[in-house]
Design a protein around this motif. Structure first.
Motif, PDB file in Angstrom:
ATOM      1  N   ASN A 199       5.395   5.914  -8.307  1.00 27.59           N
ATOM      2  CA  ASN A 199       4.717   6.179  -9.570  1.00 27.59           C
ATOM      3  C   ASN A 199       4.478   7.682  -9.748  1.00 27.59           C
ATOM      4  OD1 ASN A 199       3.544   5.371 -12.042  1.00 27.59           O
ATOM      5  ND2 ASN A 199       1.490   5.341 -11.152  1.00 27.59           N
ATOM      6  N   TRP A 235      -0.675   1.463   0.492  1.00 21.18           N
ATOM      7  CA  TRP A 235      -0.174   0.515  -0.508  1.00 21.18           C
ATOM      8  C   TRP A 235      -1.316   0.066  -1.391  1.00 21.18           C
ATOM      9  CZ3 TRP A 235       0.745  -5.060   1.712  1.00 21.18           C
ATOM     10  CH2 TRP A 235      -0.269  -5.408   2.611  1.00 21.18           C
ATOM     11  N   ASP A 236      -0.993  -0.700  -2.405  1.00 22.75           N
ATOM     12  CA  ASP A 236      -2.006  -1.318  -3.250  1.00 22.75           C
ATOM     13  C   ASP A 236      -2.282  -2.711  -2.699  1.00 22.75           C
ATOM     14  OD1 ASP A 236      -2.379   0.828  -4.905  1.00 22.75           O
ATOM     15  OD2 ASP A 236      -1.215   0.026  -6.575  1.00 22.75           O
ATOM     16  N   HIS A 259      -1.733  -2.665 -10.140  1.00 18.96           N
ATOM     17  CA  HIS A 259      -2.227  -1.761  -9.110  1.00 18.96           C
ATOM     18  C   HIS A 259      -3.568  -2.283  -8.611  1.00 18.96           C
ATOM     19  CE1 HIS A 259       0.590   1.695  -9.745  1.00 18.96           C
ATOM     20  NE2 HIS A 259       0.712   1.106 -10.928  1.00 18.96           N
ATOM     21  N   ASP A 283       4.461  -0.885  -8.301  1.00 20.12           N
ATOM     22  CA  ASP A 283       4.916   0.402  -7.749  1.00 20.12           C
ATOM     23  C   ASP A 283       4.562   0.564  -6.280  1.00 20.12           C
ATOM     24  OD1 ASP A 283       5.701   1.141 -10.337  1.00 20.12           O
ATOM     25  OD2 ASP A 283       3.846   2.228 -10.739  1.00 20.12           O
ATOM     26  N   HIS A 284       3.424  -0.009  -5.882  1.00 16.49           N
ATOM     27  CA  HIS A 284       2.901   0.190  -4.525  1.00 16.49           C
ATOM     28  C   HIS A 284       2.639  -1.142  -3.831  1.00 16.49           C
ATOM     29  CE1 HIS A 284       1.056   3.857  -6.731  1.00 16.49           C
ATOM     30  NE2 HIS A 284       2.231   4.200  -6.223  1.00 16.49           N
ATOM     31  N   SER A 340       6.192   1.709   1.689  1.00 16.48           N
ATOM     32  CA  SER A 340       4.879   2.327   1.519  1.00 16.48           C
ATOM     33  C   SER A 340       4.934   3.529   0.588  1.00 16.48           C
ATOM     34  CB  SER A 340       4.336   2.775   2.882  1.00 16.48           C
ATOM     35  OG  SER A 340       3.150   3.523   2.729  1.00 16.48           O
ATOM     36  N   ARG A 341       3.869   3.692  -0.173  1.00  8.75           N
ATOM     37  CA  ARG A 341       3.729   4.870  -1.032  1.00  8.75           C
ATOM     38  C   ARG A 341       3.675   6.148  -0.207  1.00  8.75           C
ATOM     39  NH1 ARG A 341      -1.916   3.570  -3.726  1.00  8.75           N
ATOM     40  NH2 ARG A 341      -1.384   5.390  -4.965  1.00  8.75           N
ATOM     41  N   ASP A 367       6.150   7.917  -3.249  1.00  8.85           N
ATOM     42  CA  ASP A 367       5.343   7.235  -4.269  1.00  8.85           C
ATOM     43  C   ASP A 367       6.197   7.004  -5.508  1.00  8.85           C
ATOM     44  OD1 ASP A 367       3.526   6.481  -6.270  1.00  8.85           O
ATOM     45  OD2 ASP A 367       1.900   7.608  -5.321  1.00  8.85           O
ATOM     46  N   ASN A 380       4.092  -2.015   2.061  1.00 12.51           N
ATOM     47  CA  ASN A 380       3.679  -0.957   2.993  1.00 12.51           C
ATOM     48  C   ASN A 380       4.639  -0.802   4.163  1.00 12.51           C
ATOM     49  OD1 ASN A 380       3.025  -3.316   4.380  1.00 12.51           O
ATOM     50  ND2 ASN A 380       1.107  -2.498   5.203  1.00 12.51           N
ATOM     51  N   GLN A 387       8.085  -3.102  -5.299  1.00 15.06           N
ATOM     52  CA  GLN A 387       8.538  -2.147  -4.301  1.00 15.06           C
ATOM     53  C   GLN A 387       8.252  -2.681  -2.898  1.00 15.06           C
ATOM     54  OE1 GLN A 387      10.206   0.067  -2.438  1.00 15.06           O
ATOM     55  NE2 GLN A 387      10.217   1.154  -4.364  1.00 15.06           N
TER      56      GLN A 387
END
Length: 257
Positions: free
Chosen positions: A93, A61-62, A157, A35-36, A86-87, A91, A39, A83
């Motif tokens: 999620n 990001w993760d 994540h 999901d993340h 960037s979250r 986001d 960036n 993805q």
């Protein structure tokens, strides 16, 4: 996955597609999602008013998930849907109505580019990034179902080692809640046999109504799943990603039985 980024008013020439599928057609039952994982910020949004250092922090990001997911996809002949953006842009999620879906402040950092957005601005980000990502996951699950390929959904994540001034003792956490949590529980059991690990059960985060992707895709279909949180300092470089991909390949295989 070919997507026409020019179909969105958010994107301009040079922008990347919002989602990529690594190892499409992989035969493994495991379907990894990120999901993340990215960036990137769309060119039309500049830097969201953030400097270089902020855009590579955990708020954006993760960290490490992209490399970890790609290694797992290669090692296990698995599909990894990840993805790009960037979250902080949106986001993936989070639900559309979640207050932090487009966060104006994240871990104490003000995000100027997210201030005072109109409903039209918010809708454009969801339409350009969030919805294609979720659609790609749904399409992959449907493809597998059509050919009789089982799916175990694994959301990748990562979490910052220190948050709010408090050090986090876990190396990995397994998140779970509704639907069929049996695989997540099996993962916990296997990980707890790893003598060098402190394993979080719904730590450092709890899966609840805040989470969007796993509940959307796994719960209604009764798919086995686990949301994994790996501490970012352990997968921040290629050596750490390789080591954790090797460990997770072994743990995932053992948990599947």
């Amino acid at each position: 996955m070919a997507l026409d980024v020019q179909a969105s008013p958010l994107f301009v020439a040079g922008d990347l597609p919002p989602v990529s599928v690594v190892n499409p057609g992989g035969a493994s039952p495991f379907l990894f999602i990120g999901d993340h994982a990215g960036n990137v910020i769309p060119l039309s949004l500049g830097t969201l008013g953030l400097d270089d250092a902020e855009r590579v922090r955990h708020i954006a990001w993760d960290i490490g998930v992209a490399g970890l997911g790609e290694r797992l996809a290669t090692a296990m002949d698995a599909v990894f849907v990840r993805q790009t953006y960037s979250r902080l842009v949106v986001d993936c999620n989070r639900r559309h109505d979640a207050p932090d879906a487009i966060a104006p402040v994240s871990d104490g950092t003000v995000v100027p580019g997210n201030a005072d957005l109109s409903d039209t601005d918010r809708a454009a980000r969801f339409a350009a990034i969030h919805e294609p990502y979720q659609a790609a996951i749904a399409a992959e699950i449907a493809r597998r179902s059509a050919v009789g390929q089982p799916t175990v959904l694994i959301a990748l994540h990562s979490f910052t080692p220190v948050f709010g001034g408090v050090a986090r003792p876990w190396q990995i956490g397994v998140l779970h809640d509704g639907g069929d949590p049996s695989f997540a529980q099996a993962m916990l059991a296997v990980l707890r046999r790893e003598a060098d690990l402190t394993v979080g059960d719904n730590e450092p985060y709890r899966m609840d109504l805040i989470d969007y992707t796993v509940p959307r895709h796994a719960y209604p279909a009764g798919l086995p799943y686990a949301e994994l949180e790996v501490r970012q300092d352990l997968i921040a470089d290629t050596a750490g990603q390789a080591a954790w991909a090797e460990r997770l390949e072994r743990v995932l295989t053992a948990a599947l039985g």
